[in-house]
Design a protein around this motif. Structure first.
Motif, short mmCIF file in Angstrom:
data_model
loop_
_atom_site.label_atom_id
_atom_site.label_comp_id
_atom_site.label_asym_id
_atom_site.label_seq_id
_atom_site.Cartn_x
_atom_site.Cartn_y
_atom_site.Cartn_z
N GLY A 1 -24.42 -12.85 5.51
CA GLY A 1 -25.80 -12.41 5.62
C GLY A 1 -26.19 -11.16 4.86
O GLY A 1 -27.29 -10.66 5.04
N GLY A 2 -25.33 -10.64 4.01
CA GLY A 2 -25.71 -9.46 3.26
C GLY A 2 -25.28 -8.18 3.94
O GLY A 2 -25.51 -7.09 3.45
N LEU B 1 -25.95 -6.77 7.14
CA LEU B 1 -26.60 -6.10 8.26
C LEU B 1 -26.19 -6.70 9.58
O LEU B 1 -26.01 -6.01 10.56
CB LEU B 1 -28.13 -6.19 8.12
CG LEU B 1 -28.80 -4.98 7.49
CD1 LEU B 1 -30.29 -5.08 7.65
CD2 LEU B 1 -28.29 -3.67 8.10
N SER C 1 -25.12 -13.69 10.14
CA SER C 1 -26.22 -14.63 9.97
C SER C 1 -26.07 -15.78 10.96
O SER C 1 -24.99 -16.29 11.18
CB SER C 1 -26.20 -15.18 8.55
OG SER C 1 -26.96 -16.35 8.48
N SER D 1 -26.22 -19.22 -2.93
CA SER D 1 -25.27 -18.62 -2.00
C SER D 1 -23.84 -18.96 -2.40
O SER D 1 -22.92 -18.21 -2.13
CB SER D 1 -25.55 -19.09 -0.58
OG SER D 1 -25.55 -20.50 -0.53
N THR E 1 -28.10 -8.62 -0.90
CA THR E 1 -29.29 -9.13 -0.23
C THR E 1 -28.91 -9.85 1.06
O THR E 1 -27.75 -10.20 1.26
CB THR E 1 -30.04 -10.15 -1.12
OG1 THR E 1 -29.16 -11.25 -1.36
CG2 THR E 1 -30.47 -9.54 -2.44
N ASP E 2 -29.92 -10.10 1.89
CA ASP E 2 -29.68 -10.99 3.03
C ASP E 2 -29.90 -12.42 2.54
O ASP E 2 -30.16 -12.65 1.36
CB ASP E 2 -30.58 -10.62 4.22
CG ASP E 2 -32.06 -10.83 3.94
OD1 ASP E 2 -32.41 -11.49 2.94
OD2 ASP E 2 -32.88 -10.30 4.71
N ASN E 3 -29.78 -13.39 3.45
CA ASN E 3 -29.86 -14.76 2.97
C ASN E 3 -31.27 -15.23 2.67
O ASN E 3 -31.49 -16.37 2.29
CB ASN E 3 -29.12 -15.72 3.92
CG ASN E 3 -29.70 -15.65 5.32
OD1 ASN E 3 -30.67 -14.93 5.55
ND2 ASN E 3 -29.12 -16.40 6.25
N LYS E 4 -32.25 -14.33 2.83
CA LYS E 4 -33.60 -14.66 2.39
C LYS E 4 -33.92 -13.98 1.06
O LYS E 4 -35.02 -14.10 0.54
CB LYS E 4 -34.62 -14.22 3.44
CG LYS E 4 -34.55 -15.02 4.73
CD LYS E 4 -35.80 -14.78 5.57
CE LYS E 4 -35.72 -15.53 6.89
NZ LYS E 4 -34.82 -14.80 7.85
N TYR F 1 -33.36 -7.26 -0.20
CA TYR F 1 -32.27 -6.30 -0.35
C TYR F 1 -32.07 -5.55 0.96
O TYR F 1 -33.05 -5.16 1.62
CB TYR F 1 -32.58 -5.32 -1.48
CG TYR F 1 -32.51 -5.98 -2.84
CD1 TYR F 1 -31.28 -6.27 -3.41
CD2 TYR F 1 -33.66 -6.34 -3.52
CE1 TYR F 1 -31.19 -6.90 -4.64
CE2 TYR F 1 -33.58 -6.96 -4.77
CZ TYR F 1 -32.34 -7.24 -5.32
OH TYR F 1 -32.27 -7.87 -6.53
N VAL F 2 -30.82 -5.35 1.36
CA VAL F 2 -30.54 -4.70 2.65
C VAL F 2 -29.48 -3.61 2.49
O VAL F 2 -28.59 -3.69 1.65
CB VAL F 2 -30.03 -5.72 3.71
CG1 VAL F 2 -31.17 -6.60 4.18
CG2 VAL F 2 -28.88 -6.55 3.18
#
Ligand code: MN3
Length: 240
Positions: free
Chosen positions: A14-15, A17, A20, A29, A40-43, A46-47
């Motif tokens: 999930g990047g 954070l 996921s 992915s 990034t997260d999976n959307k 950027y995280v």
């Protein structure tokens, strides 16, 4: 699973954070999964990554307060600025109004380089220095003569960076070797970890005899003669 292994698997999903719950849904992915640092997260947002160690774990080499300010203030600021720049560039693309594109591309590079390099930095630190693999040692020897020679060269180059910046050990795909680079400030309109797949030379020597000051006309002509097969091949190599 120890904390580091858990965070690594969470980052892959999930990047970084949080774990996921939706899994690997996004296109691309597959490619993300192969590289151990995720931005990034999976959307695609950027995280700020979770640190792969407790903030005080690098003591006495790097103090807890420095790590916390560096991560929660400086690095977080780049993430925020990067997502904002992405939004603004998306608006330009959507509306076709590129009046401010130079400004937003600079913002994209500044915050993008900041986010990417800091993510790499945290992930390449550990409370205890790990052993190097035989492959890494072979590449260091092939490229610099020995590990000791690399360490001296990297240390000297990094110490000599003018003003703020970074020392960087990088893999050069076309030459299959490692190189040591200095990055002054950190962006110079690059985000790093981006592999070029299509480039257009806009130094004047590339077009001035025919187009003089009309660079946009040269760029329009450039698009008539792109070798898209080569671009496809480069993209495919990146996705491998
Ligand atoms: Mn920093």
């Amino acid at each position: 699973m120890d904390k580091r292994a858990f965070l690594k698997s969470a980052a892959l999903l999930g990047g970084g954070l949080a774990v996921s719950t939706t899994g690997l849904a996004s296109a691309g992915s597959q490619a993300l999964q192969q590289f151990p640092d995720v931005f990034t997260d999976n959307k695609g947002l950027y995280v700020l990554p979770v640190l792969p160690f407790d903030s005080g774990a690098l003591e006495p080499y790097i103090d807890k307060q420095t790590v916390e300010i560096h991560h929660c203030k400086h690095h977080a600021g780049y993430v925020k600025g990067l997502n904002n720049a992405v939004d603004k560039v998306s608006e330009c693309v959507k509306t076709g109004d590129y009046t401010l594109i130079k400004h937003w591309e600079k913002e994209l590079a500044f915050h993008g380089a900041g986010h990417i390099l800091h993510t790499l930095y945290w992930n390449n630190l550990s409370p205890r220095a790990d052993l190097r693999s035989a492959t890494l040692d072979a590449y260091l020897t092939k490229s610099f003569g020995s590990f000791e020679a690399f360490q001296q060269y990297f240390s000297a180059a990094t110490a000599a960076v003018e003003g703020g910046g970074w020392g960087i050990l990088a893999y050069q795909p076309g030459g299959d070797r490692l190189v040591v680079l200095q990055a002054e400030i950190h962006q110079n309109l690059s985000q790093w970890m981006a592999i070029p797949i299509l480039v257009c030379d806009v130094w004047e020597h590339a077009y001035y005899l025919k187009y003089q000051n009309k660079r946009a006309e040269y760029i329009a002509a450039f698009f008539k003669i792109v070798n898209w097969q080569q671009v496809d091949k480069r993209l495919a190599a990146c996705l491998k």
